[in-house]
Design an enzyme around this catalytic site. Structure first.
Site, short mmCIF file in Angstrom:
data_model
loop_
_atom_site.label_atom_id
_atom_site.label_comp_id
_atom_site.label_asym_id
_atom_site.label_seq_id
_atom_site.Cartn_x
_atom_site.Cartn_y
_atom_site.Cartn_z
N HIS A 114 -3.81 0.53 5.13
CA HIS A 114 -2.79 0.18 6.11
C HIS A 114 -3.21 0.75 7.46
CE1 HIS A 114 0.78 -1.04 3.40
NE2 HIS A 114 -0.33 -1.12 2.70
N HIS A 120 -7.67 -0.63 -0.19
CA HIS A 120 -6.53 -1.30 0.44
C HIS A 120 -5.99 -0.35 1.49
CE1 HIS A 120 -2.77 -3.89 0.21
NE2 HIS A 120 -2.32 -2.81 0.82
N CYS A 162 4.91 -1.46 2.50
CA CYS A 162 5.50 -1.19 1.20
C CYS A 162 7.00 -0.89 1.37
CB CYS A 162 4.81 -0.01 0.53
SG CYS A 162 5.57 0.48 -1.05
#
Length: 312
Positions: free
Chosen positions: A213, A211, A244
């Protein structure tokens, strides 16, 4: 061999996280807008969707309607829906709402764990067994997402051995799969490969996804490095939406359309139609009411590339 002469898998399974990670920083949307967004996402052909999060409505107001969203999932047969939880209470809520496939976040960095979940890493790990039992008892599965796997906004660089220890403990506790999260978008391709190698050696036979970013513009490069290293499960968010709320500077996820675009050119099958993802991004942009960060989307889209032009 594909046009780039890269050794890549024949297919990659992309999980769309725009409904959860993408929306968690946004103002709460009407349920109708969320369902329109979900309908457009499902129309892309994506097989897995992280659809919401069963967490405190006070902590994440944008996802306070998790039960209402879950009640509508019967409209989209054939899609593997999952939900993120932060503790056993959230797991009970998710299972009761009919979403037994769970993702449980454990931060490798202790300070982020306390900011994100209100307890340290060791305490978070101690709950894996209970959450796994809830998921398995409902016929579902548990994926532990190791947040701050590379870096923490509070503690700095996360030691590789600590992330490996967290991953190993999660599998021992009952996790069916792992996902390594670059929570603040600071890792680089070399570090991606090193950590993946270490985690897979420590947890043989356990699927490991990633995952990323795109905070510092390295998200797609990291995705390529992971795929070259054999990863076939990647998260991405329509339009690059997300971040987040408990990690300063954690801006958007890698964009689904950008990931699908270069994978298609490399002849890696995702089952996802690029034009449909761009259409879903347009629906999402209207819903959230501001421009999306995806470079491909901002450029006005593009046809699926046909490969590089070679000298005659």
């Amino acid at each position: 061999m594909n046009d780039f002469d890269l050794v890549l898998p024949a297919a990659v399974d992309v999980r769309e996280v725009g409904m959860r990670d993408g929306l968690q920083l946004e103002d709460p949307l009407p349920l109708a807008d969320k369902l329109a967004m979900l309908e457009a996402i499902v129309a892309t052909g994506v097989r897995r969707v992280e659809v919401t999060s069963f967490v405190s409505p006070k902590a994440v107001p944008a996802l306070a309607d998790a039960d209402q969203v879950a009640a509508e999932l019967h409209r989209f047969p054939g899609v593997h829906f999952s939900a993120l939880v932060a503790n056993p209470r959230g797991a009970v809520r998710a299972v009761d709402a009919g979403v037994p496939h769970l993702e449980y976040v454990v931060s490798a960095a202790d300070s982020h764990s306390r900011a994100n979940a209100g307890r340290g890493t060791a305490e978070a790990l101690a709950a894996v067994g209970e959450i796994a039992a809830l998921a398995h008892g409902a016929g579902g599965s548990l994926e532990v997402v190791v947040a701050t796997a590379w870096d923490c906004p509070f503690d700095g660089r996360t030691p590789l051995t600590r992330t490996v220890d967290v991953a190993r403990a999660a599998v021992t506790g009952g996790a069916d799969a792992l996902c390594l999260g670059d929570t603040i978008g600071t890792t680089t391709p070399g570090r991606v490969v090193r950590l993946l190698d270490a985690v897979r050696r420590a947890c043989p036979g356990t699927p490991v996804g990633v995952h990323f970013h795109d905070t510092r513009g390295t998200g797609q490069a990291n995705a390529l490095a992971a795929v070259q290293a054999g990863v076939t499960q990647l998260d991405a968010s329509v339009g690059g939406l997300g971040g987040c709320p408990f990690a300063p500077g954690a801006s958007g996820n890698i964009a689904t359309e950008e990931l699908v675009w270069w994978l298609a050119d490399a002849e890696v099958d995702t089952g996802i139609e690029l034009a449909a993802v761009l259409a879903a991004a347009a629906v999402t942009e209207r819903a959230v009411g501001h421009p999306l960060p995806s470079s491909l989307y901002r450029a006005g889209g593009a046809p699926v590339p046909r490969g590089p032009v070679r000298p005659s």
